[in-house]
Design an enzyme around this catalytic site. Structure first.
Site, PDB file in Angstrom:
ATOM      1  N   ILE A 102     -75.255 -60.288  29.125  1.00 38.23           N
ATOM      2  CA  ILE A 102     -75.688 -61.238  30.151  1.00 38.23           C
ATOM      3  C   ILE A 102     -75.135 -60.850  31.522  1.00 38.23           C
ATOM      4  O   ILE A 102     -74.036 -60.308  31.619  1.00 38.23           O
ATOM      5  CB  ILE A 102     -75.271 -62.676  29.745  1.00 38.23           C
ATOM      6  CG1 ILE A 102     -75.757 -63.722  30.730  1.00 38.23           C
ATOM      7  CG2 ILE A 102     -73.783 -62.770  29.502  1.00 38.23           C
ATOM      8  CD1 ILE A 102     -75.574 -65.169  30.256  1.00 38.23           C
ATOM      9  N   CYS A 103     -75.922 -61.082  32.553  1.00 37.60           N
ATOM     10  CA  CYS A 103     -75.539 -60.921  33.963  1.00 37.60           C
ATOM     11  C   CYS A 103     -75.274 -59.451  34.307  1.00 37.60           C
ATOM     12  O   CYS A 103     -76.195 -58.660  34.392  1.00 37.60           O
ATOM     13  CB  CYS A 103     -74.351 -61.812  34.288  1.00 37.60           C
ATOM     14  SG  CYS A 103     -74.044 -62.032  36.049  1.00 37.60           S
ATOM     15  N   ALA A 104     -74.013 -59.069  34.490  1.00 33.26           N
ATOM     16  CA  ALA A 104     -73.675 -57.668  34.749  1.00 33.26           C
ATOM     17  C   ALA A 104     -73.470 -56.896  33.453  1.00 33.26           C
ATOM     18  O   ALA A 104     -73.434 -55.674  33.460  1.00 33.26           O
ATOM     19  CB  ALA A 104     -72.413 -57.582  35.605  1.00 33.26           C
TER      20      ALA A 104
END
Length: 184
Positions: A102-104
């Site tokens: 998730i995300c980075a």
């Protein structure tokens, strides 16, 4: 019982990590929070201290059904630099284990070449790190055994998609109803 492992490093994103752990545990999945640091106490990017369940070096990953990489900076960078985790991910990918980031976090999968030719999503700033992927910009994306997510605003969708993959539609509907997840 299904087993999921969530990896923590200094600077992890708290909402992404704890929201996912909570949803999976509500879904009857045994979740182990694993620190790659020298201590089980890990400080998130917003200075929230979390005690991981185990240190990486002490965990038996043989029964893993899912490996989960949260975002957060510098947490994702630490995970991306941790060779034992990358070796584990490559081994488990061959076994068809769910790999979720998730995300980075998708930078770890991209750097390993696991997103080549796959649809994926991440926090927009990190799209160049998803080497070989077709970025969709969707909140959550699944392509085969790989699940990616754009960021903390989509943690319900992310966690519930992992629950769906590991426990099925009935369980995901029960968990979604219990937490009043939007759209379920």
């Amino acid at each position: 019982m299904k087993n999921a492992f969530v990896f923590l490093a200094t600077g992890f994103e708290e909402i992404e990590t704890l929201g996912t752990v909570d949803l999976l545990r509500r879904g009857g999945i045994h979740v182990t929070m694993v620190s790659i640091m020298d201590t089980c106490e890990v400080i998130g990017t917003h200075n929230i201290s979390v005690n991981a369940d185990s240190l990486f070096k002490d965990v038996d990953f043989s029964l893993a059904d899912a490996l989960i990489i949260p975002g957060g900076i510098p947490g994702s960078n630490h995970l991306n630099d941790y060779v034992p985790l990358k070796e584990l991910i490559l081994q488990k990918e061959k076994e068809g284990v769910i790999l979720a980031a998730i995300c980075a976090g998708p930078m770890v999968l991209g750097g390993l070449g696991l997103l080549n030719g796959k649809k994926a999503t991440c926090f927009p700033f990190f799209e160049p790190t998803m080497t070989g992927a077709t970025p969709t910009g969707n909140g959550v994306e699944q392509d085969g055994n790989i699940i990616t997510c754009k960021g903390p605003g989509f943690v319900f969708d992310f966690g519930l998609l992992i629950v769906r993959n590991l426990r099925g539609e009935e369980t995901v509907n029960e968990v979604a109803a219990a937490v009043l997840a939007p759209g379920y």
